[in-house]
Scaffold this motif. Structure first.
Motif, PDB file in Angstrom:
ATOM      1  N   ALA A  92       0.830  -1.219   0.000  1.00 62.05           N
ATOM      2  CA  ALA A  92       0.000   0.000   0.000  1.00 62.05           C
ATOM      3  C   ALA A  92       0.855   1.257   0.000  1.00 62.05           C
ATOM      4  N   LYS A  93       1.958   1.251   0.751  1.00 59.55           N
ATOM      5  CA  LYS A  93       2.839   2.426   0.805  1.00 59.55           C
ATOM      6  C   LYS A  93       3.483   2.703  -0.550  1.00 59.55           C
ATOM      7  N   LYS A  94       3.762   1.664  -1.311  1.00 57.26           N
ATOM      8  CA  LYS A  94       4.412   1.835  -2.612  1.00 57.26           C
ATOM      9  C   LYS A  94       3.406   2.060  -3.740  1.00 57.26           C
ATOM     10  N   THR A  95       2.151   1.918  -3.446  1.00 52.55           N
ATOM     11  CA  THR A  95       1.114   2.154  -4.460  1.00 52.55           C
ATOM     12  C   THR A  95       0.185   3.262  -3.981  1.00 52.55           C
ATOM     13  N   GLU A  96       0.794   4.351  -3.498  1.00 52.42           N
ATOM     14  CA  GLU A  96       0.018   5.458  -2.921  1.00 52.42           C
ATOM     15  C   GLU A  96      -1.009   6.031  -3.886  1.00 52.42           C
ATOM     16  N   ASN A  97      -0.703   6.033  -5.170  1.00 48.42           N
ATOM     17  CA  ASN A  97      -1.636   6.585  -6.158  1.00 48.42           C
ATOM     18  C   ASN A  97      -2.732   5.589  -6.532  1.00 48.42           C
ATOM     19  N   TRP A  98      -2.654   4.403  -5.968  1.00 47.12           N
ATOM     20  CA  TRP A  98      -3.641   3.367  -6.232  1.00 47.12           C
ATOM     21  C   TRP A  98      -4.317   2.995  -4.926  1.00 47.12           C
ATOM     22  N   ASP A  99      -5.602   2.783  -4.958  1.00 46.86           N
ATOM     23  CA  ASP A  99      -6.301   2.203  -3.816  1.00 46.86           C
ATOM     24  C   ASP A  99      -5.892   0.737  -3.784  1.00 46.86           C
ATOM     25  N   ILE A 100      -5.379   0.278  -2.658  1.00 52.14           N
ATOM     26  CA  ILE A 100      -4.890  -1.098  -2.544  1.00 52.14           C
ATOM     27  C   ILE A 100      -5.980  -2.099  -2.940  1.00 52.14           C
ATOM     28  N   GLU A 101      -7.231  -1.729  -2.764  1.00 50.74           N
ATOM     29  CA  GLU A 101      -8.335  -2.623  -3.140  1.00 50.74           C
ATOM     30  C   GLU A 101      -8.472  -2.754  -4.658  1.00 50.74           C
ATOM     31  N   ARG A 102      -7.887  -1.802  -5.410  1.00 48.65           N
ATOM     32  CA  ARG A 102      -7.963  -1.859  -6.877  1.00 48.65           C
ATOM     33  C   ARG A 102      -6.856  -2.717  -7.476  1.00 48.65           C
ATOM     34  N   VAL A 103      -5.845  -3.049  -6.687  1.00 50.23           N
ATOM     35  CA  VAL A 103      -4.774  -3.917  -7.180  1.00 50.23           C
ATOM     36  C   VAL A 103      -5.358  -5.321  -7.282  1.00 50.23           C
ATOM     37  N   ALA A 104      -5.085  -5.993  -8.392  1.00 54.98           N
ATOM     38  CA  ALA A 104      -5.628  -7.335  -8.611  1.00 54.98           C
ATOM     39  C   ALA A 104      -5.249  -8.259  -7.457  1.00 54.98           C
ATOM     40  N   LEU A 105      -6.211  -9.037  -7.005  1.00 60.53           N
ATOM     41  CA  LEU A 105      -5.975  -9.959  -5.893  1.00 60.53           C
ATOM     42  C   LEU A 105      -4.801 -10.893  -6.197  1.00 60.53           C
ATOM     43  N   THR A 106      -4.725 -11.368  -7.414  1.00 58.33           N
ATOM     44  CA  THR A 106      -3.631 -12.257  -7.800  1.00 58.33           C
ATOM     45  C   THR A 106      -2.292 -11.548  -7.637  1.00 58.33           C
ATOM     46  N   ASP A 107      -2.235 -10.280  -8.014  1.00 56.12           N
ATOM     47  CA  ASP A 107      -0.987  -9.517  -7.865  1.00 56.12           C
ATOM     48  C   ASP A 107      -0.609  -9.368  -6.399  1.00 56.12           C
TER      49      ASP A 107
END
Length: 138
Positions: free
Chosen positions: A53-68
């Motif tokens: 989450a800290k490295k994907t600040e511009n992304w909502d962690i919930e939007r990152v694919a579950l598989t990823d």
């Protein structure tokens, strides 16, 4: 590993009782590795989620694919908990897994994130590698 055995197994490979050949030559060692990586990944899920989450600040962690998220968490586990596996080997393996089992853009996402996290965790002393051909991080 299992899918590779099944794909490569021919009718002549099947034993008289219909069982597939052994999955690996060192199955007991491999089985222990699989159990450990799953257990360590589950035990560190919250910590890994925070790192991602800290490295994907511009992304909502919930939007990152579950598989990823699973791939990233397992890679972090392998890098941190298995000192004899070189970090680059872990990164390459999980990039390859992302190519086959996740979204078309996952390869670049997983590669970039693991590269940054591996450097930061190594500098922080959380990734320590030693063994044949590896230098100890002191």
């Amino acid at each position: 590993m299992a899918s590779k055995v099944i794909k490569n197994a021919s009718a002549s490979d099947l034993a008289a009782d219909g069982l597939l050949p052994e999955i690996a030559m060192n199955w007991e060692e491999d089985k222990e590795f699989f159990q450990n990586i799953v257990n360590f990944t589950i035990a560190n899920e919250d910590n890994h989620r925070d790192l991602i989450a800290k490295k994907t600040e511009n992304w909502d962690i919930e939007r990152v694919a579950l598989t990823d998220k699973i791939i990233l968490s397992m890679a972090l586990t392998e890098m941190k908990q298995f000192p004899s596996i070189p970090t680059k080997v872990s990164i390459n393996e999980y990039i390859d897994i992302s190519k086959h089992y996740s979204t078309p853009k996952s390869k670049q996402f997983v590669n970039g994130l693991l590269d940054v996290l591996s450097k930061e965790l190594t500098e922080a002393g959380e990734i320590r590698k030693s063994g044949r051909g590896l230098l100890d991080n002191r």
